[in-house]
Design a protein around this motif. Structure first.
Motif, short mmCIF file in Angstrom:
data_model
loop_
_atom_site.label_atom_id
_atom_site.label_comp_id
_atom_site.label_asym_id
_atom_site.label_seq_id
_atom_site.Cartn_x
_atom_site.Cartn_y
_atom_site.Cartn_z
N LEU B 234 -15.21 -8.55 -9.21
CA LEU B 234 -14.15 -7.56 -9.34
C LEU B 234 -13.71 -7.12 -7.94
O LEU B 234 -14.48 -6.51 -7.20
N HIS B 235 -12.48 -7.48 -7.54
CA HIS B 235 -11.97 -7.08 -6.22
C HIS B 235 -11.00 -5.93 -6.39
O HIS B 235 -10.20 -5.95 -7.33
N VAL B 236 -11.05 -5.00 -5.45
CA VAL B 236 -10.08 -3.90 -5.47
C VAL B 236 -9.37 -3.86 -4.12
O VAL B 236 -10.02 -3.94 -3.08
N GLU B 237 -8.06 -3.80 -4.16
CA GLU B 237 -7.28 -3.75 -2.93
C GLU B 237 -6.32 -2.57 -3.04
O GLU B 237 -5.45 -2.55 -3.92
N LEU B 238 -6.50 -1.58 -2.17
CA LEU B 238 -5.72 -0.36 -2.32
C LEU B 238 -4.72 -0.18 -1.18
O LEU B 238 -5.02 -0.50 -0.03
N ASP B 239 -3.57 0.33 -1.50
CA ASP B 239 -2.57 0.61 -0.48
C ASP B 239 -2.79 2.06 0.00
O ASP B 239 -2.61 3.02 -0.76
N ASP B 240 -3.19 2.19 1.27
CA ASP B 240 -3.53 3.52 1.80
C ASP B 240 -2.34 4.47 1.87
O ASP B 240 -2.50 5.68 1.97
N ARG B 241 -1.15 3.88 1.85
CA ARG B 241 0.02 4.76 1.94
C ARG B 241 0.19 5.61 0.68
O ARG B 241 0.93 6.58 0.66
N LEU B 242 -0.49 5.21 -0.40
CA LEU B 242 -0.40 5.97 -1.65
C LEU B 242 -1.33 7.17 -1.55
O LEU B 242 -2.50 7.09 -1.90
N GLU B 243 -0.82 8.27 -1.06
CA GLU B 243 -1.73 9.40 -0.86
C GLU B 243 -1.87 10.24 -2.13
O GLU B 243 -2.96 10.57 -2.55
N SER B 244 -0.72 10.56 -2.69
CA SER B 244 -0.82 11.33 -3.93
C SER B 244 0.38 11.05 -4.83
O SER B 244 1.44 10.65 -4.36
N ALA B 245 0.13 11.25 -6.10
CA ALA B 245 1.20 11.03 -7.08
C ALA B 245 0.98 12.04 -8.19
O ALA B 245 -0.14 12.56 -8.36
#
Lengths: 134, 361
Positions: B234-245
């Protein structure tokens, strides 16, 4: 084993690991040799290799491999005589069978899930004694 | 039998026609009088509300935007044989919505007994059909649920049997195996009831400003061990620019766990590959939306089933699924005003893409 006879072999084909473990434990406890397979393809391979005396087959497995295995088992010149008990979660299994298996001999028995251990053992004893003639 | 309009005027000195017209206006169906060329001569209020005041235009223009009489037109049959005919038609109303109507046509007979026109009564049955479909879906849901519960019960009974057998024969391994069966099936029934509750209750989403990546990580953590146990990476790749939603954390968690458990099932059921993986990715796309992608190289969805994926209670897992998870996914995405799509190839894998608007308070 009494008098050197070989323990009868039951093959359990089911994609659910829990059912395989359950039936393996149950039948092994009562003196049967148990083989298992997790889909229809593997079931056929194991059946050809181990020549079981009885097969418990789940008919509803992904990609219809249960149905495929049943057809091929019943059409096989050697394995065609091995009694097959269909395990199913379908309550309407008889009409399902009537549609899907018109051209193939019907199974020796149906067992609706969840199966009762006593019912399974009685069926196994009826269809094949623990010490089968090999 | 209907009467000729000219006749009615003559035998109606006390305003019965006006009363009749008022009555016809109250009918909740679109009523129109047409001449033998299918030209609309008179309509009631419901007709006007749905299609506008289209007196003088041709029926096929108004209902279907066509230039000529529809094939299998019930009114044409009425004109031919003087009998009442019925059909179901899909038409477009003036506000652009497409509705399904049950249409009945009856002849208007002149003094000489000849057909002079026809009356058409069209009733919107879209809602009735939707309720019928809901009932069918409900029936299917009950059947698939019963099926799934049977499996859980079998697993629990089997687990108990194996535990007892392990205790009786002092076999620690067997005991452990039985206990794992019991645990697994308790987890399954817990998840089923959670999904059922999520689908059945009228719950308003509770939005809050939250880091979507943290929610993704939390769900992935829950599935990592399970995936490893089945030999799935299971790989997870997150976009750090997504701070809050602005998200509903409970809904989003359900969305994630359902996407992950579907991906895991697809891998576990697949017999065509040696190695399996699930990849979870978040991306802040250039338009400022949150894109969540869950891909796997599992068994995929057969081509003929792809279109049905988000129909209620769809499952490709045979008896191992209820289809409820997809419904949860769909509902959560709708509650967030987002979109979900699926790309799948049988035996190759599946990608679920969820796009959610990042609404800030």
């Amino acid at each position: 084993m009494i008098g050197g006879a070989m323990a009868a072999t039951i093959l359990v084909v089911d994609d659910e690991q829990d059912i395989r473990t359950y039936l393996r434990t149950l039948f092994a406890k009562h003196g049967y040799t148990v083989e298992t397979a997790s889909d229809g393809e593997e079931g056929l391979t194991v059946a050809q290799k181990t020549r079981p005396d009885l097969i418990f087959l789940d008919i509803m497995m992904p990609k219809r491999t249960g149905i495929m295995a049943y057809r091929r088992l019943k059409k096989d010149p050697d394995l065609g005589k091995v009694p097959v008990v269909i395990l199913t979660g379908l309550s309407q299994y008889k009409s399902f069978f009537a549609q899907d298996f018109e051209q193939v001999p019907h199974p020796e028995a149906f067992v609706e899930k969840p199966p009762e251990p006593d019912e399974l053992l009685e069926l196994a004893r009826k269809l094949v004694p623990v010490e089968a003639e090999k | 039998m209907a009467h000729d309009a000219d006749d009615r005027v003559r035998v109606d000195p006390e305003g019965l026609v006006a009363q009749g017209e008022r009555l016809v206006d109250l009918v909740p169906s679109a009523v129109s009088i047409q001449d033998l060329r299918f030209r609309i001569r008179k309509v009631n209020r419901t007709f006007r509300a749905l299609f506008g005041d289209r007196v003088g235009e041709y029926c096929y223009e108004v209902y279907k935007g066509r230039k000529e009489v529809c094939l299998d037109c019930p009114m044409a049959k009425t004109f031919r044989d003087g009998k009442v005919h019925e059909s179901e038609e899909i038409v477009r109303t003036t506000d652009g919505s497409v509705v399904q109507m049950a249409v009945r046509t009856a002849p208007l007979i002149g003094k000489n007994g000849a057909i002079r026109g026809g009356m058409e009564v069209a009733t919107d049955i879209s809602r009735t059909l939707a309720s019928q479909q809901e009932l069918v879906a409900l029936g299917q849901a009950m059947a698939s649920m019963a099926h799934y519960i049977k499996n859980i019960v079998t697993g629990l009974e089997g687990g108990m049997f194996v535990v007892e057998e392990g205790m009786e024969s002092n076999d620690e391994d067997l005991l452990q195996e039985g206990w794992r069966m019991v645990r697994r099936n308790i987890e399954r029934v817990t998840k089923l009831s959670r999904d059922q509750l999520y689908c059945s209750r009228e719950r308003d989403p509770e939005f809050q400003e939250i880091d979507p990546n943290s929610l993704v990580c939390e769900a992935a953590r829950l599935y990592r061990d399970k995936a490893l146990k089945h030999g799935v990476d299971l790989h997870v790749e997150l976009d750090d620019r997504l701070e809050s939603a602005r998200l509903d954390p409970e809904g989003f968690h359900n969305l994630m766990t359902n996407l992950l458990s579907n991906a895991l099932d697809a891998c576990v059921f697949d017999t065509t590959k040696e190695r399996h993986w699930i990849s979870v990715k978040t991306v802040l796309d250039p338009t400022g939306e949150l894109v969540l992608e869950v891909a796997d190289n599992g068994q995929g969805i057969p081509k003929n089933m792809c279109g049905e994926v988000f129909a209620e209670m769809f499952t490709s897992k045979g008896r191992s699924g209820t289809g409820l998870g997809l419904l949860v996914i769909y509902r959560v995405v709708c509650a967030h005003g987002g979109q979900v799509s699926v790309l799948s190839d049988e035996d190759v894998g599946t990608v679920f893409t969820v796009i959610l608007p990042i609404l800030k308070s």
